[in-house]
Enzyme design. Structure first.
Site, PDB file in Angstrom:
ATOM      1  N   LYS A  86       0.807  -1.220   0.000  1.00 49.98           N
ATOM      2  CA  LYS A  86       0.000   0.000   0.000  1.00 49.98           C
ATOM      3  C   LYS A  86       0.841   1.272   0.000  1.00 49.98           C
ATOM      4  O   LYS A  86       0.411   2.296  -0.518  1.00 49.98           O
ATOM      5  CB  LYS A  86      -0.964  -0.006   1.189  1.00 49.98           C
ATOM      6  CG  LYS A  86      -2.068  -1.044   1.011  1.00 49.98           C
ATOM      7  CD  LYS A  86      -3.287  -0.726   1.844  1.00 49.98           C
ATOM      8  CE  LYS A  86      -4.471  -1.578   1.430  1.00 49.98           C
ATOM      9  NZ  LYS A  86      -4.336  -2.995   1.864  1.00 49.98           N
ATOM     10  N   GLU A 108     -10.204   6.473   3.025  1.00 48.72           N
ATOM     11  CA  GLU A 108     -11.082   5.491   3.647  1.00 48.72           C
ATOM     12  C   GLU A 108     -10.202   4.346   4.123  1.00 48.72           C
ATOM     13  O   GLU A 108      -9.124   4.123   3.588  1.00 48.72           O
ATOM     14  CB  GLU A 108     -12.095   4.960   2.619  1.00 48.72           C
ATOM     15  CG  GLU A 108     -11.579   3.823   1.711  1.00 48.72           C
ATOM     16  CD  GLU A 108     -10.459   4.234   0.751  1.00 48.72           C
ATOM     17  OE1 GLU A 108     -10.288   5.443   0.513  1.00 48.72           O
ATOM     18  OE2 GLU A 108      -9.744   3.335   0.253  1.00 48.72           O
ATOM     19  N   SER A 375       1.771  -9.754  -0.698  1.00 47.87           N
ATOM     20  CA  SER A 375       1.389  -8.334  -0.636  1.00 47.87           C
ATOM     21  C   SER A 375       1.699  -7.679   0.699  1.00 47.87           C
ATOM     22  O   SER A 375       1.873  -6.468   0.776  1.00 47.87           O
ATOM     23  CB  SER A 375      -0.106  -8.193  -0.951  1.00 47.87           C
ATOM     24  OG  SER A 375      -0.877  -9.029  -0.104  1.00 47.87           O
TER      25      SER A 375
HETATM   26  C1  LIG Z   1      -5.200  -4.008   1.503  1.00 48.66           C
HETATM   27  C2  LIG Z   1      -4.463  -5.254   1.272  1.00 48.66           C
HETATM   28  C3  LIG Z   1      -4.798  -6.137   0.224  1.00 48.66           C
HETATM   29  C4  LIG Z   1      -5.997  -5.915  -0.678  1.00 48.66           C
HETATM   30  O1  LIG Z   1      -5.948  -4.779  -1.470  1.00 48.66           O
HETATM   31  P1  LIG Z   1      -5.693  -4.827  -3.043  1.00 48.66           P
HETATM   32  O2  LIG Z   1      -6.055  -3.460  -3.498  1.00 48.66           O
HETATM   33  O3  LIG Z   1      -6.563  -5.871  -3.628  1.00 48.66           O
HETATM   34  O4  LIG Z   1      -4.259  -5.139  -3.248  1.00 48.66           O
HETATM   35  C5  LIG Z   1      -4.029  -7.258   0.032  1.00 48.66           C
HETATM   36  N1  LIG Z   1      -2.967  -7.537   0.826  1.00 48.66           N
HETATM   37  C6  LIG Z   1      -2.609  -6.728   1.842  1.00 48.66           C
HETATM   38  C7  LIG Z   1      -1.441  -7.098   2.686  1.00 48.66           C
HETATM   39  C8  LIG Z   1      -3.346  -5.564   2.099  1.00 48.66           C
HETATM   40  O5  LIG Z   1      -2.974  -4.773   3.108  1.00 48.66           O
END
Ligand SMILES: *Cc1c(COP(=O)(O)O)cnc(C)c1O
Length: 395
Positions: A86, A108, A375
């Site tokens: 993010k 948000e 992620s």
């Molecule tokens: C917020 C988040 C997601 C989901 O958001 P996307 O916009 O689909 O990438 C996935 N993994 C993590 C670790 C997150 O914090």
């Protein structure tokens, strides 16, 4: 391909007239800065020096050998500052907002991850920050509320609707409408009205840009598949983007099936959703029989958004990407397996992508290569996974 923010029939700008000026101003500014050498060099310095990029592309040897099929590489977005992908988006948008002369960021947040990332960028840039968060979520995610306040942000609990993420998005849009002059709305995923899905995708595309060159360096060729989890879809589109023209690279998004796509406790938009218009865009959404947005559920707070970004809806329509639904049970299994096999505790969101890789890799020969985007890191999820397994631990 993209015609005024359209991805096939999806995307667009389904917003009240009062918001048009704001999105037009944003689009003009973005078009002015996106290829500006000074903007690009400032952003890449932030990525490198502050966020810790490039993130590693790590060969998961033990996991690959244990599964006995394709080689698995992990794209380690969990190693970024603040522990997830993010930060890429918020640094880009905060820099853009600063160039536009804005002094205040609003955002948000659902689980609080995007709120914490935005509060981090606001602190770095010396900007005011207000985060809208469903009241229900402020109770479930008290630690992230504390972090946002510690970073200098104000957190406003949203009590409308189901008092969760979708209501926080609606409230942030209303707030933006009423205060455009000094305020930028730092939207957290590849969703909402044009130009957000494009802007957020471009800032996250650093992920596939890096995967491409790291893979060419390590293996001398492109991967056979790229796998990522999909909530709104930002880490997935970031992981896919530079491979879209390479038809031989499979693109696989993993959405949250929750307790199963044949139950009402799911967040698998592609599998269970229908075409609709919500939050300023046309895309697929989980809806009830009357076309109202349906409540969604997943063990992973970051994946329980009732829609999907319009570019994913289009990649699904054209067949360029495929979308797999992964249950809570499978994700928890992958969370535990990858922790034990590789010494990496993945975010429960990322565990959805890893769970699919665990199913897919054994069906492929050993000379195939998969890349899975991790992620984020999983520290935040230990309490809830323990609870899922019937163990009560205190924070
Ligand atoms: C917020 C988040 C997601 C989901 O958001 P996307 O916009 O689909 O990438 C996935 N993994 C993590 C670790 C997150 O914090």
């Amino acid at each position: 391909m993209h015609n005024n923010g359209r991805f096939g029939i999806h995307g667009g700008q389904y917003i009240p007239e009062t918001l048009m000026n704001a999105v037009i101003e944003l689009e003009e500014a973005y078009n002015r800065y996106k290829d500006d050498p000074e903007f690009k060099s400032e952003l890449s310095e932030l990525f490198n020096e502050y966020a810790g990029r490039p993130s590693r592309l790590y060969y998961a040897k033990r996991m690959s050998e244990d599964l006995g099929g394709a080689k698995i590489y992990l794209k380690r977005e969990d190693l970024n500052h603040t522990g997830a992908h993010k930060i890429n988006n918020v640094l880009g948008q905060a820099l853009l907002a600063k160039k536009m002369g804005k002094t205040r960021l609003i955002a948000e947040t659902g689980a609080g991850q995007h709120g914490v990332a935005t509060a981090t960028a606001a602190a770095l840039f010396g900007m005011e920050c207000v985060v809208f968060m469903g009241e229900e979520d402020t109770r479930r995610q008290a630690l992230n509320v504390y972090k946002m306040k510690l970073l200098g942000a104000e957190v406003i609990p949203v009590t409308t609707g189901t008092a969760t993420l979708k209501d926080a998005v609606s409230q942030a849009m209303r707030e933006w409408t009423s205060r455009i002059a000094d305020t930028h709305y730092c939207l957290g995923s590849v969703m909402g009205p044009h130009p957000f899905p494009t802007i957020v995708r471009d800032f996250q595309a650093v992920i596939s840009d890096e995967i491409r060159s790291q893979m060419l360096e390590k293996e001398g060729r492109l991967p056979d598949a790229v796998i990522a989890c999909v909530g709104g879809g930002s880490n997935a589109i970031g992981s896919f983007y530079h491979f879209i023209p390479d038809e031989q690279v499979e693109l696989i998004g993993c959405e949250a099936a929750g307790r199963g796509i044949d139950t009402f406790e799911t967040a698998a938009t592609i599998h269970t959703g229908r075409l609709g218009i919500f939050h300023g865009m046309k895309s697929y959404f989980c809806q009830d029989e009357f076309g109202q947005i349906a409540p969604v559920y997943s063990i992973s707070a970051g994946l329980d958004y009732p829609g999907i970004g319009p570019e994913h809806a289009w990649l699904h329509d054209t067949g360029r990407a495929r979308y797999e639904a992964i249950t809570d049970e499978e994700a928890v299994g992958a969370f535990e397996y990858v922790s034990r096999m590789e010494g990496i505790i993945p975010a429960i969101e990322s565990a959805h992508a890893l769970a699919y890789a665990m199913k897919y890799a054994p069906s492929l020969p050993k000379d195939k290569i998969l890349v899975v985007t991790v992620s984020g890191r999983g520290d935040k999820d230990c309490v809830s996974v323990a609870k899922y397994r019937g163990e009560e631990i205190s924070e």
